[in-house]
Design an enzyme around this catalytic site. Sequence first.
Site, PDB file in Angstrom:
ATOM      1  N   GLY A   7      31.720  11.937 -12.985  1.00 45.54           N
ATOM      2  CA  GLY A   7      32.839  12.045 -12.058  1.00 45.54           C
ATOM      3  C   GLY A   7      34.106  11.521 -12.697  1.00 45.54           C
ATOM      4  CG  LEU A   8      34.952  12.343 -16.059  1.00 45.12           C
ATOM      5  CD1 LEU A   8      34.911  13.192 -17.324  1.00 45.12           C
ATOM      6  CD2 LEU A   8      34.939  10.851 -16.410  1.00 45.12           C
ATOM      7  CG  MET A  11      39.507   6.215  -7.952  1.00 46.83           C
ATOM      8  SD  MET A  11      40.252   4.570  -8.029  1.00 46.83           S
ATOM      9  CE  MET A  11      38.817   3.546  -7.672  1.00 46.83           C
ATOM     10  CG  ASP A  30      34.726  16.118 -13.269  1.00 54.21           C
ATOM     11  OD1 ASP A  30      34.848  15.101 -12.561  1.00 54.21           O
ATOM     12  OD2 ASP A  30      35.108  17.250 -12.909  1.00 54.21           O
ATOM     13  N   GLY A 114      42.641   2.074  -7.046  1.00 50.75           N
ATOM     14  CA  GLY A 114      43.338   3.344  -6.959  1.00 50.75           C
ATOM     15  C   GLY A 114      43.910   3.816  -8.285  1.00 50.75           C
ATOM     16  CE  LYS A 164      37.140  -0.284  -2.367  1.00 55.45           C
ATOM     17  NZ  LYS A 164      37.255   0.938  -1.606  1.00 55.45           N
ATOM     18  CD  GLU A 171      43.154  -0.014   1.876  1.00 53.74           C
ATOM     19  OE1 GLU A 171      43.040   1.204   2.151  1.00 53.74           O
ATOM     20  OE2 GLU A 171      42.735  -0.507   0.818  1.00 53.74           O
ATOM     21  CE1 TYR A 172      40.463   2.562   6.330  1.00 57.28           C
ATOM     22  CE2 TYR A 172      40.356   3.310   8.602  1.00 57.28           C
ATOM     23  CZ  TYR A 172      40.059   3.495   7.262  1.00 57.28           C
ATOM     24  OH  TYR A 172      39.372   4.611   6.871  1.00 57.28           O
TER      25      TYR A 172
END
Length: 291
Positions: A7-8, A11, A30, A114, A164, A171-172
């Site tokens: 997965g590239l 992130m 990917d 992020g 997390k 964060e919300y």
Amino acid sequence: MELGLVGLGKMGGNMRERIRRAGHTVIGYDRNPDVSDVQSLEELVSKLKGPRVLWVMVPAGAATQATIDELAALLEPGDIVVDGGNSRWTDDEKHAVELGLKGIGFVDCGVSGGIWGLENGYALMYGGSAENVAKVQPVFDALKPEGDFGSVHAGKVGAGHFAKMVHNGIEYAMMQAYAEGWELLEAVQSVTDVREVFRSWQEGTVIRSWLLDLAVNALDDDEHLDHLKGYAEDSGEGRWTVEAAIDNAVPLPAITASLFARFASRQDDSPQMKMIAALRNQFGGHAVEKN
């Protein structure tokens, strides 16, 4: 050490670069051949020396499950799979059992940072046995921010993603508080420069934060946010946080309200507000607006 990274995207691609800068070998796969180092998961596994570490960085749910299922058929006892996506912690427990039956270790890792993580580093929260975590530690050290903090072995399998998840719930609520304050400042005539009020809060106040800095950046780009639509998605972790709070009888009024505010943002003409307007008209004769 060697690492296989699956997965590239926004992130994963930056994580590959940061790990390489730390001197480690990263082979990435990917589905997009333009960014992939190999053509398949099978080729990725074949290029790594055992015992292997495979880090999965794909969307939570079906995509993660399919990737782990395929890796389970390709890997050998002693290899380790790290799920660095935003999976639900209960999925981690399931994956650990499934892989464990084949002698394959499992570590879950919540990743925050992020698009800024490449330069600033990523905050990492990981769960799993001390033995498995130790095998991945050089990668954790490469990804984390400089200094003594920024990464934590949170506990057993699932603890990383649970931590997390709570992080994202907080964060919300923080984003909602900034958003509500901004809207109120914009609504009154006496405050003539809302953007500079936000900027003044960046130094010396108790509400200064990186999120506040990002809010100022956004207002510098578009002072009154005129070019944006008031629509906010949720990744699912806010929902899971509220569900976990219910299961554990922990009150989370601010986080819950911030999640519901996102739902409201997706309604161009809120059905609930129609009922409220109708009721106010019925009991008080208050004016209503009609289409």
